[in-house]
Scaffold this motif. Structure first.
Motif, short mmCIF file in Angstrom:
data_model
loop_
_atom_site.label_atom_id
_atom_site.label_comp_id
_atom_site.label_asym_id
_atom_site.label_seq_id
_atom_site.Cartn_x
_atom_site.Cartn_y
_atom_site.Cartn_z
N LEU A 16 0.84 -1.19 0.00
CA LEU A 16 0.00 0.00 0.00
C LEU A 16 0.87 1.24 0.00
O LEU A 16 1.86 1.31 0.74
CB LEU A 16 -0.92 -0.01 1.22
N VAL A 17 0.50 2.21 -0.81
CA VAL A 17 1.26 3.45 -0.90
C VAL A 17 0.40 4.61 -0.42
O VAL A 17 -0.81 4.66 -0.70
CB VAL A 17 1.76 3.68 -2.35
N LEU A 18 1.00 5.53 0.34
CA LEU A 18 0.34 6.75 0.81
C LEU A 18 0.90 7.93 0.04
O LEU A 18 2.12 8.10 -0.03
CB LEU A 18 0.60 6.97 2.30
N LEU A 19 0.01 8.73 -0.54
CA LEU A 19 0.44 9.90 -1.29
C LEU A 19 -0.37 11.11 -0.88
O LEU A 19 -1.54 11.01 -0.51
CB LEU A 19 0.28 9.67 -2.80
N GLY A 20 0.26 12.28 -1.00
CA GLY A 20 -0.40 13.54 -0.71
C GLY A 20 0.64 14.64 -0.63
O GLY A 20 1.83 14.37 -0.46
N ARG A 21 0.17 15.87 -0.75
CA ARG A 21 1.10 17.01 -0.68
C ARG A 21 1.66 17.15 0.72
O ARG A 21 1.13 16.59 1.68
CB ARG A 21 0.38 18.30 -1.11
N ASN A 22 2.76 17.88 0.85
CA ASN A 22 3.31 18.18 2.18
C ASN A 22 2.24 18.87 3.03
O ASN A 22 1.56 19.78 2.56
CB ASN A 22 4.54 19.09 2.06
N GLY A 23 2.10 18.42 4.26
CA GLY A 23 1.10 18.99 5.15
C GLY A 23 -0.26 18.35 5.05
O GLY A 23 -1.20 18.77 5.74
N SER A 24 -0.39 17.32 4.20
CA SER A 24 -1.69 16.68 4.01
C SER A 24 -2.06 15.74 5.15
O SER A 24 -3.22 15.33 5.27
CB SER A 24 -1.72 15.91 2.69
N GLY A 25 -1.08 15.36 5.97
CA GLY A 25 -1.37 14.48 7.11
C GLY A 25 -0.80 13.08 6.98
O GLY A 25 -1.12 12.21 7.81
N LYS A 26 0.08 12.84 6.00
CA LYS A 26 0.63 11.49 5.82
C LYS A 26 1.41 11.03 7.06
O LYS A 26 1.21 9.91 7.55
CB LYS A 26 1.56 11.43 4.60
N THR A 27 2.31 11.89 7.54
CA THR A 27 3.12 11.51 8.70
C THR A 27 2.24 11.32 9.93
O THR A 27 2.43 10.38 10.71
CB THR A 27 4.20 12.58 8.96
N THR A 28 1.26 12.19 10.11
CA THR A 28 0.34 12.04 11.24
C THR A 28 -0.41 10.71 11.14
O THR A 28 -0.55 9.99 12.14
CB THR A 28 -0.66 13.21 11.26
N LEU A 29 -0.88 10.37 9.94
CA LEU A 29 -1.60 9.11 9.75
C LEU A 29 -0.71 7.92 10.10
O LEU A 29 -1.15 6.98 10.80
CB LEU A 29 -2.06 9.02 8.29
N MET A 30 0.54 7.94 9.65
CA MET A 30 1.45 6.84 9.95
C MET A 30 1.72 6.73 11.44
O MET A 30 1.81 5.62 11.99
CB MET A 30 2.75 7.02 9.17
N ARG A 31 1.87 7.86 12.12
CA ARG A 31 2.15 7.82 13.55
C ARG A 31 0.92 7.38 14.35
O ARG A 31 1.06 6.74 15.40
CB ARG A 31 2.64 9.20 14.02
N LEU A 32 -0.26 7.68 13.87
CA LEU A 32 -1.47 7.17 14.52
C LEU A 32 -1.55 5.66 14.37
O LEU A 32 -1.87 4.94 15.33
CB LEU A 32 -2.71 7.82 13.90
N LEU A 33 -1.26 5.16 13.18
CA LEU A 33 -1.34 3.71 12.93
C LEU A 33 -0.32 2.93 13.73
O LEU A 33 -0.56 1.77 14.10
CB LEU A 33 -1.16 3.43 11.44
N SER A 34 0.84 3.54 13.98
CA SER A 34 1.91 2.83 14.68
C SER A 34 1.93 3.11 16.19
O SER A 34 2.80 2.59 16.90
CB SER A 34 3.27 3.21 14.08
N GLY A 35 1.01 3.93 16.67
CA GLY A 35 0.92 4.18 18.10
C GLY A 35 1.76 5.33 18.61
O GLY A 35 1.78 5.61 19.81
#
Length: 273
Positions: A34-53
């Protein structure tokens, strides 16, 4: 397919800031690329940190195998045995004096027997093709070697889901291909791999499934389908990948039948001649 790990109605806002994510329903099915894409500031890093705790949802829930994850020690230990995140900059993750010490840190803190720790370290180093570097000081590694050492530390935890933040960033073409070969091996061994990237061409070539973060939410679906949608990509600040564009051009000129898959690599395009 039931998600292995999922967010339900999740939202998150950093202190004194607006909500970065709101009402997100997002799951990762076992065995996918699975690949996550989006512009800078779109929330990708936040989403990954939520998923990993690493972050706790401000609203909604995080579930692992259908059970709500509690953000106490027991709940986070259970989650981190299943889900591992490797951040973009390896220098933010590597801290031990040698590669072997760094890779062994996680398994040792799981309370495993020394023999099991040794086996996990050996397997992780072999999977990342850095066995010869096991005694090397981490500060003497090249950038690509540090990337692989950081991933090895996560792989040694034997996670079911491995989440990688921009793993190919900063690597030369040969380094990128070597890393993709490593990820293919991990998938073959049963690890679900999630990659955040800005490289739409790489995403089309590598992923089964895509999640595109836009100002209106997260769109999830087959990578080939989502990443062929110019309007969706534009809303996410992404350019169109060459593969879908070339496929559309070939079909428009009658050079590729509608039921024939389009080329996903330059080599596949050359083979059509």
């Amino acid at each position: 397919m039931n998600p292995l790990v999922e967010l339900a109605g999740a939202g998150y806002a950093y202190e004194d800031g607006p909500e970065v994510l709101s009402g997100v329903d997002f799951g990762i099915a076992e065995g996918r690329a699975l690949v996550l894409l989006g512009r800078n500031g779109s929330g990708k890093t936040t989403l990954m940190r939520l998923l990993s705790g690493g972050l706790r949802p401000g609203s909604g829930t995080l579930r692992l195998d259908g059970a709500v994850v509690t953000h106490d020690r027991a709940g986070l230990t259970r989650l981190r045995r299943a889900v591992q995140l490797v951040v973009q900059d390896p220098d933010d993750q590597l801290f031990a004096a040698s590669v072997e010490q760094d890779v062994s840190f996680g398994p040792m803190n799981m309370g495993l027997e020394p023999g099991e720790v040794r086996d996990r370290v050996d397997s992780a180093l072999a999977a990342l093709d850095i066995t010869a570097l096991r005694d090397r000081p981490t500060h003497l590694l090249s950038y690509g070697q540090r990337k692989r050492a950081a991933i090895a530390g996560a792989v040694a935890m034997a996670p079911r889901v491995l989440i990688l933040d921009e793993p190919t960033a900063g690597l030369d073409p040969d380094g990128q291909e070597r890393l993709l070969d490593v990820l293919a091996g991990l998938r073959t061994a049963g690890t679900t791999v999630v990659m955040a990237t800005h490289d739409v061409d790489l995403a089309v070539r590598w992923a089964d499934e895509a999640a595109v973060l836009t100002p209106t939410g997260v769109r999830v679906g087959p990578a080939g389908e989502l990443l062929s949608d110019p309007a969706l990509l534009a809303s996410a600040g992404l350019r169109q990948a060459w593969s879908p564009a070339v496929t559309a051009l070939l079909r428009a000129h009658g050079l590729l039948a509608p039921d024939v898959p389009g080329p996903r690599t330059p080599e596949a395009l050359a083979a059509l001649r």
